[in-house]
Design a protein around this motif. Structure first.
Motif, mmCIF file in Angstrom:
data_model
loop_
_atom_site.group_PDB
_atom_site.id
_atom_site.type_symbol
_atom_site.label_atom_id
_atom_site.label_comp_id
_atom_site.label_asym_id
_atom_site.label_seq_id
_atom_site.Cartn_x
_atom_site.Cartn_y
_atom_site.Cartn_z
ATOM 1 N N VAL A 1 0.815 -1.216 0.000
ATOM 2 C CA VAL A 1 0.000 0.000 0.000
ATOM 3 C C VAL A 1 0.849 1.267 0.000
ATOM 4 C CG1 VAL A 1 -1.949 -1.124 1.126
ATOM 5 C CG2 VAL A 1 -0.247 0.069 2.517
ATOM 6 N N ARG B 1 -4.427 4.351 3.797
ATOM 7 C CA ARG B 1 -3.575 3.246 3.348
ATOM 8 C C ARG B 1 -3.467 2.174 4.434
ATOM 9 N NH1 ARG B 1 -0.147 4.803 -1.200
ATOM 10 N NH2 ARG B 1 -0.707 6.944 -1.683
ATOM 11 N N ILE C 1 -6.487 0.156 4.285
ATOM 12 C CA ILE C 1 -6.474 -0.732 3.117
ATOM 13 C C ILE C 1 -5.573 -1.937 3.391
ATOM 14 C CG2 ILE C 1 -5.824 -0.899 0.682
ATOM 15 C CD1 ILE C 1 -6.632 2.070 0.405
ATOM 16 N N ALA C 2 -4.410 -1.695 4.020
ATOM 17 C CA ALA C 2 -3.504 -2.801 4.344
ATOM 18 C C ALA C 2 -4.193 -3.804 5.265
ATOM 19 C CB ALA C 2 -2.235 -2.258 5.003
ATOM 20 N N LEU D 1 -4.097 3.555 -6.045
ATOM 21 C CA LEU D 1 -3.670 2.412 -5.243
ATOM 22 C C LEU D 1 -4.710 1.295 -5.289
ATOM 23 C CD1 LEU D 1 -1.780 1.120 -3.105
ATOM 24 C CD2 LEU D 1 -3.159 2.271 -1.364
ATOM 25 N N LEU E 1 -4.006 -2.473 -6.694
ATOM 26 C CA LEU E 1 -4.196 -3.658 -5.853
ATOM 27 C C LEU E 1 -5.196 -4.621 -6.494
ATOM 28 C CD1 LEU E 1 -4.329 -1.900 -2.387
ATOM 29 C CD2 LEU E 1 -2.476 -3.306 -3.265
#
Lengths: 333, 328
Positions: free
Chosen positions: B146, B167, B170-171, B201, B205
């Motif tokens: 990320v 982020r 998201i991780a 991002l 992903l």
């Protein structure tokens, strides 16, 4: 260029600093702009770029301390706003300069009726009698498009929807026929269909009342729609200023250009990847000593890291604070 | 891109979520807020389905129902062959790693007392049996994925900016290698220049891990950029669903048309030339929706029939659905 006789508001080199426990925060770093009667100036910038603090500084709406207006001249309608008495300032706030805040949910007092809050400035600033003020309040609600205005004066803010509350806020700001209306992100908290209603309303009111408006927003789409001139702010400074068509057609500052590029367009084919601005906005713990955008700028060169660029005139309707634009694209300075 | 036969990963059928309203001393139920009232859609494997609508239309509730964060009132939600609407206890828990969520407010969805490393590894503690070293390695990988520097693992959320916090969120969502992620307004709280970073991002992903997104947003231009197909919601029901390109270029439902025309165009040269449909009034209360078509109170084309009969959800073109009496 600038014709001082024809401006209603003229701000020069305004600097506002917050003294916090962790040191100083330089929120506004030498902002200059002017406003002519009847025009709409849009101020664009990201959160933390100092757009709201600039406007609040004009009317000393900031808690002082910690805030401190360090430098600058603010001339409103021939008077120096930095040196007027508190009483005069109180007359100007809400009387000659109206303010609309971002969040219609929190800027109305929940324990008073909408009618009371509308009547208050009318009685204080314009010296109307109770009956006259109520009549005028009903007219104002009607003006901003609230149906059944007279009976809604008795209602409390929670009985209005978000869009209606923002209309009430606009009505309050317009109550005393201000010369200048400052609208701080007035549609940010609203849905697009309601935003479209408010934008239509503002266009209509401008035609009817002819006041000057400063419209603060982070949404370039809104600016394109209603503004005459635009100032782009970054890190407490105006980095670019131009007439609206000129700015969108011919942006000079790399930050403005990047902002325009990052916007996905509705009417165009989909880009494979959104252009983005890498990095973060600076923290403002010192006065600017170099171009504050340089660390994120693709075009930065030596001079940008040493010196803070001054606003330079590209043409009479357009100025920009960037060495690259000033040198015409050459980076050997 | 998607030439292979499309296979639905998520199938939602006639989903209903009614929140009861209790009143009086005895707390008797006097009504219900029909936040979601009978909606059906598929999310195909590897695609991004955009779900748009105004605040209060029930789009976030749909996102939460789809992950079974609420006990749904009715309908079925099939994810990868299993109906999770009726799944219970341990079975549901075993299914959880496949479906994750990214929340709107990165400030509120991260525990301020946990370090970034422990926030990202918490799902691993819950669902995997990993040694400490394995976990540290996995957290490092996720932070790389990320775009966060590994050395930040021992810091706390308040030390990060909004975009970086998102982020972290998201991780965490990626930690268990999910197939399906619900993104609930993941960029609404971010600045324009940071939004583009996060959207890019999410796209990277998706490509890298083959993710499927349900992307909930009120930002119509961002949804257009990101989504393969788009569903438009109004007052607890879907009004239109179609391929993103078709839907934005030729919207059929009057609400979709009004919604799209309300988006300000960042081009002053065109400002006066676009025909704008300004809707009157506000969204009615979902506790007391109007009879017939829920949009009939604001619809510029409403006729008598709209106030009586609720329009059927039907296919009006290939893969293009809408609910309106007046679409041929």
């Amino acid at each position: 260029m600038r014709d001082h006789s024809a401006t209603v508001l003229d701000v020069a080199n305004l600097k506002t600093v917050f003294n916090t426990r962790d040191g100083e925060v330089h929120a506004v770093n030498g902002v200059s702009f002017y406003l002519k009667p009847g025009e709409l100036l849009g101020i664009v910038g990201e959160s933390g770029s100092g757009k709201s603090v600039t406007m609040m500084s004009l009317l000393k709406l900031l808690p002082m301390p910690p805030a401190e207006i360090r430098e600058g001249q603010i001339e409103f309608d021939g008077r120096d706003l930095r040196n007027v008495s508190d009483d005069d300032l109180r007359r100007i706030r809400g009387g000659e300069i109206g303010f609309v805040f971002q969040d219609p949910m929190t800027s109305l007092n929940p324990v008073f009726t909408v009618g009371f809050q509308l009547v208050e400035p009318l009685r204080l600033h314009m010296g109307l009698s109770k009956a006259e003020a109520r009549k005028r309040a009903a007219e104002l609600l009607e003006l901003v498009g609230i149906p059944d205005a007279a009976s809604r004066l008795k209602d409390y803010p929670h009985q209005f929807s978000g869009g209606m509350r923002q209309r009430v806020m606009i009505a309050i700001a317009l109550a005393c026929d201000p010369k200048v209306l400052i609208a701080d992100e007035p549609t940010t908290a609203l849905d697009v269909t309601i935003q479209a209603q408010i934008l239509e309303l503002v266009k209509e009111l401008r035609q009817k009342l002819g006041m000057a408006i400063i419209w603060i927003t982070h949404d370039l789409g809104v600016i394109a729609e209603i503004a005459d001139r635009v100032a782009v702010m970054y890190a407490g400074q105006i980095v670019e200023h131009a007439e609206v068509k000129e700015l969108f057609a011919n942006p000079q500052h790399p930050y403005t250009r990047a902002l325009l590029e990052t916007l996905p367009r509705m009417g165009e084919a989909r880009a494979a990847r959104l252009p983005s601005i890498d990095g973060q906005p600076p923290n403002l713990d010192h006065a600017p000593t170099h171009c504050e955008f340089a660390p994120r700028c693709k075009h930065a060169f030596t001079r940008c890291r040493k010196e803070n660029p001054k606003r330079f005139e590209v043409n009479p309707a357009h100025d920009v604070a960037c060495f690259l634009a000033q040198s015409g694209g050459s980076t050997d300075a | 891109m998607l030439d292979a036969p499309k296979k639905p990963l998520v199938r939602v059928e006639n989903l209903k979520m009614h929140f009861p309203i209790f009143r009086g001393v005895l707390k008797r139920q006097v009504g219900a807020v029909k936040a979601v009232d009978g909606i059906s859609f598929d999310v195909f494997e590897g695609e991004t389905l955009g779900l748009v609508g105004e605040s209060g239309c029930g789009k976030s509730t749909v996102g939460r129902c789809v992950l079974r964060l609420y006990e749904v009132t009715g309908g079925s939600i099939t994810i990868d062959g299993t109906d999770i609407a009726t799944l219970s206890g341990a079975d549901l828990r075993a299914k959880r790693p496949e479906m994750q969520m990214i929340f709107q407010d990165p400030q509120a969805s991260l525990n301020p007392r946990m370090t970034v490393g422990s926030i990202i590894s918490e799902p691993l503690d819950e669902h995997e049996h990993m040694t400490r070293d394995e976990k540290r390695a996995k957290v490092g990988e996720l932070m790389d994925a990320v775009g966060l520097a590994r050395r930040f693992a021992d810091r706390y959320p308040h030390e990060f900016s909004g975009g970086q916090r998102q982020r972290i969120g998201i991780a965490r969502a990626l930690a268990l290698n999910p197939k399906f992620i619900v993104c609930d307004e993941p960029i609404a709280a971010l600045d324009v220049s940071i939004q583009a970073q996060v959207v890019n991002l999410l796209e990277d992903l998706q490509e890298k891990f083959g993710l499927t997104y349900l992307f909930i947003s009120h930002d119509l231009s961002m949804v257009r950029h990101l989504a393969t197909r788009v569903a438009v919601m109004y007052l607890g029901r879907l009004v239109e669903l179609g391929d993103a390109e078709t839907l934005y270029m030729a919207p059929r439902h009057p609400y979709t048309q009004a919604l799209l025309s309300a988006v300000p165009n960042p081009d002053p040269a065109q400002a006066g030339h676009i025909e704008r449909i300004i809707l009157e009034g506000d969204v009615p209360s979902p506790a007391n929706p109007p009879p017939g078509c829920t949009f009939s109170t604001r619809c510029p084309r409403a006729q008598a029939v709209c106030k009586q009969d609720s329009p059927a959800w039907r296919e009006i073109g290939e893969g293009h659905f809408a609910a309106c009496h007046f679409i041929e």
